[in-house]
Write an enzyme that holds these catalytic residues in place. Sequence first.
Site, PDB file in Angstrom:
ATOM      1  N   ASP A  92       0.814  -1.218   0.000  1.00  0.00           N
ATOM      2  CA  ASP A  92       0.000   0.000   0.000  1.00  0.00           C
ATOM      3  C   ASP A  92       0.850   1.272   0.000  1.00  0.00           C
ATOM      4  O   ASP A  92       0.549   2.238  -0.705  1.00  0.00           O
ATOM      5  CB  ASP A  92      -0.933   0.016   1.213  1.00  0.00           C
ATOM      6  CG  ASP A  92      -2.036  -1.027   1.097  1.00  0.00           C
ATOM      7  OD1 ASP A  92      -2.119  -1.682   0.048  1.00  0.00           O
ATOM      8  OD2 ASP A  92      -2.810  -1.172   2.059  1.00  0.00           O
ATOM      9  N   ASP A 144      -5.220   6.574 -24.543  1.00  0.00           N
ATOM     10  CA  ASP A 144      -5.685   7.774 -23.856  1.00  0.00           C
ATOM     11  C   ASP A 144      -5.481   9.011 -24.729  1.00  0.00           C
ATOM     12  O   ASP A 144      -4.560   9.075 -25.530  1.00  0.00           O
ATOM     13  CB  ASP A 144      -4.906   7.909 -22.542  1.00  0.00           C
ATOM     14  CG  ASP A 144      -5.330   9.101 -21.723  1.00  0.00           C
ATOM     15  OD1 ASP A 144      -6.480   9.126 -21.279  1.00  0.00           O
ATOM     16  OD2 ASP A 144      -4.497  10.014 -21.534  1.00  0.00           O
ATOM     17  N   GLU A 182      -9.366   7.014 -27.182  1.00  0.00           N
ATOM     18  CA  GLU A 182     -10.275   7.944 -26.506  1.00  0.00           C
ATOM     19  C   GLU A 182     -10.499   9.147 -27.417  1.00  0.00           C
ATOM     20  O   GLU A 182      -9.611   9.969 -27.610  1.00  0.00           O
ATOM     21  CB  GLU A 182      -9.698   8.393 -25.179  1.00  0.00           C
ATOM     22  CG  GLU A 182     -10.630   9.318 -24.418  1.00  0.00           C
ATOM     23  CD  GLU A 182      -9.983   9.994 -23.230  1.00  0.00           C
ATOM     24  OE1 GLU A 182     -10.712  10.419 -22.316  1.00  0.00           O
ATOM     25  OE2 GLU A 182      -8.736  10.118 -23.223  1.00  0.00           O
TER      26      GLU A 182
END
Length: 617
Positions: free
Chosen positions: A144, A331, A360
């Site tokens: 994490d 993207d 995109e």
Amino acid sequence: MKTIITLFLLLIICVSSSAQNETAIYPTHWWVNMKNPKLQLLILGKQVGDAAKVEINYPGVKVEKISRFENKNYLAVDLNISAAAKPGSFKINVKTPNNPLVYNYELKSRRPGKGTVFAQGVTQADFIYMLMPDRFSNGDPTNDKLPGMRDQTLNRDSVYHRHGGDFQGIINHLDYIQSLGANSLWMTPVIENDRTTRTEHGYGFTDHYKIEPRFGGADQYKKLSNELHKRGMKLIQDAVYNHVDIHHFFQVDPPSKDWIHQWPTFTRPNYKDQTLFDPYVAPSDKKKMVDGWFDYEMPDVNQNNPFVANFLIQHAIWSVEEFGVDGWRIDTYIYNDLEFMNRCNKALYDEYPKMTMFGETWVHGTANQAYFTANVLNTPFKSNLTGATDFQTLFYGIFPAIKDNFGWTDGVNKLYTTLSNDFLYKDAGNNCIFLDNHDLTRVATEFGGDVNKVKVALAWLYTCRGIPQLYYGTEVFMKGDKGINDGQVRLDFPGGWEGDSKNAFTGNNLTTDEKDMQDYVKKLGNFRKNSSAIKTGKMMQYLPVDGLYVYFRYDNNQTVMCIMNTAKETKTINFKDYSERTNGFNNAKSVWGSERYNTNDHPTIPAGTMWVLQLEK
């Protein structure tokens, strides 16, 4: 504005560094028996640009050219790797006057199958589940927060901080994803984003050749890819060519200044796609669109620089071969240099003939969108992109169909009209259709929390032409308003973290509406998974009448009748009105249950609902 520019310049100064002392080679390794024998290595090392000679003594590998840059910490070496080259390691000797450098390099065997078990492409026979790794499920809490990375946030109470989702969390729930009828996984980018803030979305690359370690790194990404392929599923990688993060070496210590588009002051794009095809465009407007920086911390990459172009193209090929990628979502497609994009797409097509890509293309107008894909337009520039993210069927199709009153050109007539413009594409079935994503208000919020409206939209998504994409959480009625902030549409999937009170994977504590929606999606998804008519068949639509819109998906083995009632009152169905497709069938069975209608009858469909019927003889 002056204050903003001053802060921006200070940021540049803070992240800039003197000549780097580290050594590296990009691509980090390569393969034998690639179709293109040429490889350009970018070598990083202190004063490596002073090299008088580069020597490689390995059978089948020949140095063809070396190129120097204004920054002497870089050197480009062009290699030819012949068919005689075998897998193995060799040394690259860089003969500099004062500090000779030796690099180890490896040529690997290609993945088994040479494109048959990966790089399969994604077609309308597939169904995509789209998620953000940081927000889906935390399978390994040990990654994490990692020492040395700039962003040390970990706070699920903030929509802008990291939350801890990772590849292992996704692997743990592949059964669930499959239960929705999905067979393809698209994640927001997985490349390292060692940024200072907003690292959860993944669109600011800091090292192309590192997989985000807080997701689990390269080994876990390979594990995820392998687990998908074992199940007959596919992996879609999210590519970003247009920009990098401000901490990337392209900006911090580039080989030359022209690796990034330079402006006297910070300059954004004008966000006007029209400048790319307008026959009357002012060149300055087009330049601003293509070369402007997407954000203060996202420098715009100069794809006209041949070394930059090679770097990006080789990284794309490297990713497919290294991780077994099947499809490519690109993207900010319209902000790239389009000639470069054609080159990059072709390089992937040449190496992996089944590979497909969708870009995109957040534009307004079907002709505008078609321009950026393989199309039938008579224009000087011809795109070779497989398909687009189909914003037209969203904004000018299903949204007005459900939200607006019926009229001559309004309401569901907009959906009909938008689909009628499919003649502009070589194959509109390659477009990716969707209801929401990480950049849009969630569809449940878009329709004001109306369960029936969301169900109509989902029934359309699962049956219309194109490649459907479901955004994580839509199946459990997740809400989020982009108007508040983008974090609201990127919330955690319920049950993805230990201790979550609500768990969408198990159904624990889901509300009635959430569970009902999930069941609805599963039934739709599993019907679609076994429907040849929807996956590979044709489509026929009828003119909407008073808010009633009917279309068919059909092939020689199956006919599916889709009836959308967008009116405010019930409508009567006369099957004979659609005789081209209903003749020869006696019954129509609902895909959701046991309801069956005789085609000689005249059933009524309630207002604001959609039926999906399989016709039977």
